[in-house]
Design an enzyme around this catalytic site. Sequence first.
Site, PDB file in Angstrom:
ATOM      1  N   GLY A 105       0.789  -1.218   0.000  1.00  0.00           N
ATOM      2  CA  GLY A 105       0.000   0.000   0.000  1.00  0.00           C
ATOM      3  C   GLY A 105       0.823   1.269   0.000  1.00  0.00           C
ATOM      4  N   PRO A 117       5.977  -4.439   0.116  1.00  0.00           N
ATOM      5  CA  PRO A 117       5.913  -3.504  -1.008  1.00  0.00           C
ATOM      6  C   PRO A 117       6.039  -4.221  -2.344  1.00  0.00           C
ATOM      7  CG  PRO A 117       8.075  -3.422   0.015  1.00  0.00           C
ATOM      8  CD  PRO A 117       7.241  -4.341   0.858  1.00  0.00           C
ATOM      9  N   GLY A 118       5.315  -3.732  -3.314  1.00  0.00           N
ATOM     10  CA  GLY A 118       5.434  -4.220  -4.688  1.00  0.00           C
ATOM     11  C   GLY A 118       5.673  -3.036  -5.602  1.00  0.00           C
ATOM     12  N   ARG A 139      -2.853  -1.147 -17.687  1.00  0.00           N
ATOM     13  CA  ARG A 139      -3.345  -0.282 -16.622  1.00  0.00           C
ATOM     14  C   ARG A 139      -4.149   0.919 -17.144  1.00  0.00           C
ATOM     15  NH1 ARG A 139      -0.384   2.380 -13.605  1.00  0.00           N
ATOM     16  NH2 ARG A 139      -1.394   2.024 -11.577  1.00  0.00           N
ATOM     17  N   TYR A 183      -8.146   0.900 -15.834  1.00  0.00           N
ATOM     18  CA  TYR A 183      -8.757   1.833 -14.892  1.00  0.00           C
ATOM     19  C   TYR A 183      -8.242   3.258 -15.024  1.00  0.00           C
ATOM     20  CZ  TYR A 183      -5.009  -0.567 -12.229  1.00  0.00           C
ATOM     21  OH  TYR A 183      -3.847  -1.196 -11.836  1.00  0.00           O
ATOM     22  N   CYS A 230      -6.411  -3.902 -32.475  1.00  0.00           N
ATOM     23  CA  CYS A 230      -7.713  -3.596 -33.075  1.00  0.00           C
ATOM     24  C   CYS A 230      -8.748  -3.603 -31.954  1.00  0.00           C
ATOM     25  CB  CYS A 230      -8.048  -4.632 -34.145  1.00  0.00           C
ATOM     26  SG  CYS A 230      -9.556  -4.263 -35.061  1.00  0.00           S
ATOM     27  N   GLU A 231      -8.675  -2.564 -31.143  1.00  0.00           N
ATOM     28  CA  GLU A 231      -9.477  -2.475 -29.922  1.00  0.00           C
ATOM     29  C   GLU A 231      -9.571  -1.016 -29.529  1.00  0.00           C
ATOM     30  OE1 GLU A 231     -11.660  -2.700 -26.943  1.00  0.00           O
ATOM     31  OE2 GLU A 231     -11.126  -4.692 -27.719  1.00  0.00           O
ATOM     32  N   TYR A 239       3.092  -4.088 -12.434  1.00  0.00           N
ATOM     33  CA  TYR A 239       1.785  -4.408 -13.006  1.00  0.00           C
ATOM     34  C   TYR A 239       1.686  -4.035 -14.483  1.00  0.00           C
ATOM     35  CZ  TYR A 239       0.881  -5.110  -8.110  1.00  0.00           C
ATOM     36  OH  TYR A 239       0.963  -5.549  -6.814  1.00  0.00           O
TER      37      TYR A 239
END
Length: 419
Positions: free
Chosen positions: A227, A269-270, A309, A313, A338-339, A376
């Site tokens: 976090g 931690p990440g 990412r 979001y 193609c999106e 991520y």
Amino acid sequence: METRAASVPRARITADVAAEVRRRFGTPCYVYDRAALDAAARAALAFPAPFGLTVRYAMKANPSRGILALFRELGLDVDASSDYEVERALRAGFAPERIQLTSQMPSRSLREHVARGVLFNACSLHQLEEFGRIAPGGEISVRVNPGLGTGSTKRTNTGGPASSFGIWHEAMGEVVAIARRHRLRVRRLHSHVGSGTDPEVWKRCARMTLDLVQALPEVATVNLGGGFKVGRMPEEPSVDLADVGAHVRREIEAFRDRDGRALHLEIEPGTFLVANAGAIVASCVDVVATGAEGYLFAKLDAGMPEITRPSLYGAQHPIDVLARGREQAAVVFVGPCCESGDILTPAPGDPEALAPRWVPRPEIGDLVVVGGAGAYCAGMATINYNSYPQAPEAMLGPDGRLTLLRRRQAPEQIWQNEV
């Protein structure tokens, strides 16, 4: 309570480095700066803990073997989120006792993990019961949902009533009953509330977790999870690790004074360790416009297959066009898929809206660096969409030398498991 993002170590991807990456490995390619990784790890290891500290790298942030090996050498342990991550950590040289499994999915290899000495963190009453059947009389960690969470979006919040992570704090009586039935010793209590921007919420959760320790008299270690928000964009704040650490130290010392237990502290931690230490080196492959009322689009060869990412979001990543002497232009960066959702510059927190960036006007062939891509991104990539191959990874050493960590996926590897 907060520091600006500039205080967090960042990858040093110069124009010369980016050019060498494209020449040797092609684009897109992930690049991790070893010096930034080292600095972040040492900052985490300096987290103030009066009665001992273990730093576990949340390897889901980036499970690259090169990063795992570096953190192992620096003295970090590992938190794995699946049976498969346990195997990757073992392959990277971590001893089983330095690996803890904290998984949403009940482990299919729990008996094997226990036999090898891998630590287990029960994330539900079912998981706790299963461990008790497999290892009666054993030592266990329990993950609790303290009832409060934090996150920049609901999708990064892992605490509170809307989160399925951990055992709800009001079920501690059932935890005690299951432990007693199987003669388990609950030696570690774990909570993780998400990666948010509000350090006050993180601090409140720390106190709530310590209050729950009082119901478990054999707990000797408290794991407060991760976090530790870092700002990827220049204007985004980063949590002041020293400030949070000073508060936690006071809470642990106060707990010792009133309870008598000197708790060992673990943190996980990440993002803090790897986010700003990584970048994606990409190429501009096309430039299109949609009229005076529309947008100028720069199409990159990096997008959803490498970094989901933004489209997931509305996450923000710095983007640098490595060109000089160009006029500035408002540019929307998009990926190759193609999106319609393959957008790299959505509005903050809103993947449905576009937010152009003022950058040197891109041209076909330009090198473009997408920053903040150490966490991520490679580990959460939608590889093989439109059958694009998985991108390679490289490490930039303190001496400026580039080392390949993972080759680009060969086309035949995309379909090799088809029958």
